[in-house]
Design an enzyme around this catalytic site. Structure first.
Site, mmCIF file in Angstrom:
data_model
loop_
_atom_site.group_PDB
_atom_site.id
_atom_site.type_symbol
_atom_site.label_atom_id
_atom_site.label_comp_id
_atom_site.label_asym_id
_atom_site.label_seq_id
_atom_site.Cartn_x
_atom_site.Cartn_y
_atom_site.Cartn_z
ATOM 1 N N ASP A 35 49.708 28.518 34.372
ATOM 2 C CA ASP A 35 49.584 29.942 34.701
ATOM 3 C C ASP A 35 48.625 30.060 35.880
ATOM 4 O OD1 ASP A 35 49.676 32.659 34.721
ATOM 5 O OD2 ASP A 35 48.529 32.958 32.871
ATOM 6 N N THR A 56 44.956 26.500 39.173
ATOM 7 C CA THR A 56 43.842 26.591 40.091
ATOM 8 C C THR A 56 44.011 27.751 41.073
ATOM 9 O OG1 THR A 56 43.318 24.240 39.963
ATOM 10 C CG2 THR A 56 42.646 25.367 41.969
ATOM 11 N N ASN A 81 53.879 15.696 40.212
ATOM 12 C CA ASN A 81 53.860 16.951 40.973
ATOM 13 C C ASN A 81 52.972 16.841 42.202
ATOM 14 O OD1 ASN A 81 51.413 19.016 41.032
ATOM 15 N ND2 ASN A 81 51.204 17.778 39.155
ATOM 16 N N ARG A 82 53.409 17.540 43.232
ATOM 17 C CA ARG A 82 52.562 17.733 44.417
ATOM 18 C C ARG A 82 52.621 19.216 44.797
ATOM 19 N NH1 ARG A 82 56.486 14.277 46.162
ATOM 20 N NH2 ARG A 82 58.236 15.159 47.321
ATOM 21 N N PHE A 85 48.363 23.498 44.936
ATOM 22 C CA PHE A 85 47.630 24.761 44.687
ATOM 23 C C PHE A 85 48.373 25.976 45.258
ATOM 24 C CE2 PHE A 85 43.145 22.593 44.676
ATOM 25 C CZ PHE A 85 43.410 22.039 43.439
ATOM 26 N N SER A 144 42.313 17.340 41.871
ATOM 27 C CA SER A 144 43.756 17.357 42.121
ATOM 28 C C SER A 144 44.066 16.466 43.320
ATOM 29 C CB SER A 144 44.229 18.786 42.407
ATOM 30 O OG SER A 144 44.215 19.534 41.228
ATOM 31 N N ASN A 146 46.559 16.641 45.342
ATOM 32 C CA ASN A 146 47.494 17.212 46.310
ATOM 33 C C ASN A 146 46.868 18.106 47.371
ATOM 34 O OD1 ASN A 146 49.684 15.951 44.933
ATOM 35 N ND2 ASN A 146 49.458 17.514 43.341
ATOM 36 N N THR A 147 45.542 18.107 47.456
ATOM 37 C CA THR A 147 44.852 18.777 48.568
ATOM 38 C C THR A 147 44.019 17.690 49.229
ATOM 39 O OG1 THR A 147 44.789 20.933 47.467
ATOM 40 C CG2 THR A 147 43.138 20.548 49.181
ATOM 41 N N LYS A 184 36.107 19.420 36.453
ATOM 42 C CA LYS A 184 37.297 18.655 36.027
ATOM 43 C C LYS A 184 37.448 17.425 36.904
ATOM 44 C CE LYS A 184 42.216 19.088 34.997
ATOM 45 N NZ LYS A 184 43.332 20.027 34.780
ATOM 46 N N THR A 212 41.259 14.480 31.738
ATOM 47 C CA THR A 212 41.312 14.251 33.161
ATOM 48 C C THR A 212 42.445 15.052 33.812
ATOM 49 O OG1 THR A 212 42.948 12.460 33.017
ATOM 50 C CG2 THR A 212 40.627 11.840 32.847
ATOM 51 N N ASN A 213 42.415 15.041 35.127
ATOM 52 C CA ASN A 213 43.525 15.550 35.926
ATOM 53 C C ASN A 213 44.643 14.488 35.969
ATOM 54 O OD1 ASN A 213 44.939 17.152 37.927
ATOM 55 N ND2 ASN A 213 42.944 18.082 38.374
ATOM 56 N N THR A 214 45.614 14.675 36.833
ATOM 57 C CA THR A 214 46.719 13.716 36.972
ATOM 58 C C THR A 214 46.248 12.476 37.749
ATOM 59 O OG1 THR A 214 47.391 14.817 39.013
ATOM 60 C CG2 THR A 214 48.448 15.558 36.985
HETATM 61 C C1 FMN Z 1 53.021 20.823 37.538
HETATM 62 C C2 FMN Z 1 51.564 20.608 37.302
HETATM 63 C C3 FMN Z 1 50.642 21.399 37.962
HETATM 64 C C4 FMN Z 1 49.266 21.217 37.753
HETATM 65 N N1 FMN Z 1 48.383 22.030 38.402
HETATM 66 C C5 FMN Z 1 47.067 21.878 38.170
HETATM 67 C C6 FMN Z 1 46.127 22.753 38.787
HETATM 68 O O1 FMN Z 1 46.488 23.669 39.523
HETATM 69 N N2 FMN Z 1 44.816 22.543 38.532
HETATM 70 C C7 FMN Z 1 44.363 21.551 37.698
HETATM 71 O O2 FMN Z 1 43.142 21.427 37.488
HETATM 72 N N3 FMN Z 1 45.241 20.726 37.079
HETATM 73 C C8 FMN Z 1 46.555 20.875 37.295
HETATM 74 N N4 FMN Z 1 47.445 20.040 36.657
HETATM 75 C C9 FMN Z 1 46.928 18.968 35.775
HETATM 76 C C10 FMN Z 1 46.926 19.383 34.306
HETATM 77 O O3 FMN Z 1 46.068 20.477 34.108
HETATM 78 C C11 FMN Z 1 46.470 18.199 33.416
HETATM 79 O O4 FMN Z 1 45.131 17.867 33.752
HETATM 80 C C12 FMN Z 1 47.346 16.962 33.594
HETATM 81 O O5 FMN Z 1 48.700 17.302 33.757
HETATM 82 C C13 FMN Z 1 47.218 15.979 32.425
HETATM 83 O O6 FMN Z 1 47.644 16.551 31.207
HETATM 84 P P1 FMN Z 1 49.122 16.315 30.564
HETATM 85 O O7 FMN Z 1 49.360 14.827 30.539
HETATM 86 O O8 FMN Z 1 49.068 16.946 29.212
HETATM 87 O O9 FMN Z 1 50.086 16.997 31.478
HETATM 88 C C14 FMN Z 1 48.822 20.207 36.866
HETATM 89 C C15 FMN Z 1 49.766 19.416 36.189
HETATM 90 C C16 FMN Z 1 51.112 19.602 36.387
HETATM 91 C C17 FMN Z 1 52.096 18.732 35.645
#
Ligand code: FMN
Length: 316
Positions: A35, A56, A81-82, A85, A144, A146-147, A184, A212-214
């Protein structure tokens, strides 16, 4: 929506978590990036999530990367994903974040792409000032992939002034209510860097860490290598992240004791896995990719499952 909320929230209190000065109905949250513009957090919250992290959000609106920018690897139940933001900017979200909300809402902030690194602090501070008074907690996202250059902000010499400035901005705009602040982090940090951020968080009086993040790694995948290559650059999420995310959690909890809230995210798909994180020291957990694969009944299933495991005192 009230009906959905009543049906999907157990309401028995068994899974409540008190943290960050808030009373979470259960420990299962929706991770940032779903969201992004804070348009659906009440409806998502009604599905049974204990809290929703929006964003974000960046200080300026921006379109994100060209499409296609989101790919499924169904064999691994993973995503790459890329997005970059894509969001309408933190000023735009403010109207929809007006308190009070029924769902606990964290707001995740990041850097606008066109803003140079030397001006990153101002960009984060602008967003923090806008959303601080409305957010149940604020997250500084420096992880993230992707920036360009964003993850370099995780180096403590850059992170310290950034987090200090955001903390100060939150105090300024919300003097009566201390807004909890978390950072994060990426799974790709070296262990020493994870430790350094834990120390910094303690030193600055932060409230917590989200790990963690991705990942930019492509390890642990069973999908065809050519299929993975075709997706191109981006962050990998889902089960391939599970092991590293759990490791980072354990490392952090070992370092900080009970002094910080830790939100564990990365590869969680089942109640048993969510409970495993809690047993390993997570205060709360979040999901994203599993929600995409499993659909709207997953949050309530996880919340119920974790409540049952908690009552049984089951060790995973
Ligand atoms: C499509 C997509 C968009 C994401 N966008 C953000 C983001 O805007 N900000 C952020 O902190 N993490 C973002 N994430 C990372 C998720 O918040 C999460 O940290 C990550 O996907 C690991 O959790 P999961 O294995 O349950 O997906 C994104 C992940 C996905 C798949």
């Amino acid at each position: 929506m009230a009906l959905v909320r009543r049906a999907l929230h157990s309401g028995d209190g068994a899974s409540r978590v008190r943290a960050l000065g808030l009373d979470f109905p259960n420990p299962i949250g929706l991770a940032a990036g779903f969201d992004k513009d804070a348009v659906g957090y009440e409806a998502l919250g009604a599905l049974g999530f204990g809290f929703i992290e929006v964003g974000t959000l960046t200080a300026e609106p921006q379109p994100g990367n060209p499409t296609p920018r989101l790919f499924r690897l169904p064999g691994d139940r993973a995503l790459i994903n890329r997005m970059g933001f894509n969001n309408h900017g933190s000023a735009d979200a403010v109207a929809r974040l007006q308190r009070p909300h029924e769902t606990i809402v964290g707001v995740n902030i990041g850097k606008t792409k066109v803003v140079p690194e030397e001006e990153a602090i101002g960009d984060y501070v602008a967003s923090a000032k806008r959303v601080g008074p409305l957010a149940d907690y604020v997250v500084v996202n420096v992880s993230s992939p992707n920036t360009a250059g964003l993850r370099d902000l995780q180096a403590t010499e850059k992170l310290r002034p950034l987090l200090s400035a955001v903390r100060e901005a939150l105090n300024e705009v919300s003097p009566a209510r201390r807004v909890p602040l978390l950072v994060k982090i990426a799974p790709d940090l070296a262990d020493e860097d994870v430790d350094a951020i834990a120390e910094l968080a303690l030193d600055l009086g932060l409230d917590g860490i989200i790990a963690t993040n991705t990942t930019i790694r492509r390890e642990g995948l069973t999908s065809d290598a050519a299929e993975v290559r075709r997706c191109g650059a981006g962050g990998l999420s889902g089960p391939p992240l599970h092991e590293r995310s759990l490791d980072v959690l354990k490392r952090l909890r070992g370092r900080v004791g009970d002094r910080l809230v830790l939100i564990s995210v990365g590869g969680i798909e089942t109640a048993e896995q969510a409970w495993e994180r809690i047993e390993a020291g997570a205060t709360l957990v979040q999901i994203y990719t599993a929600f995409v694969y499993e659909g709207p009944l997953l949050p309530s299933r996880l919340a119920r499952g974790v409540a049952e495991l908690k009552q049984k005192g089951t060790v995973p």
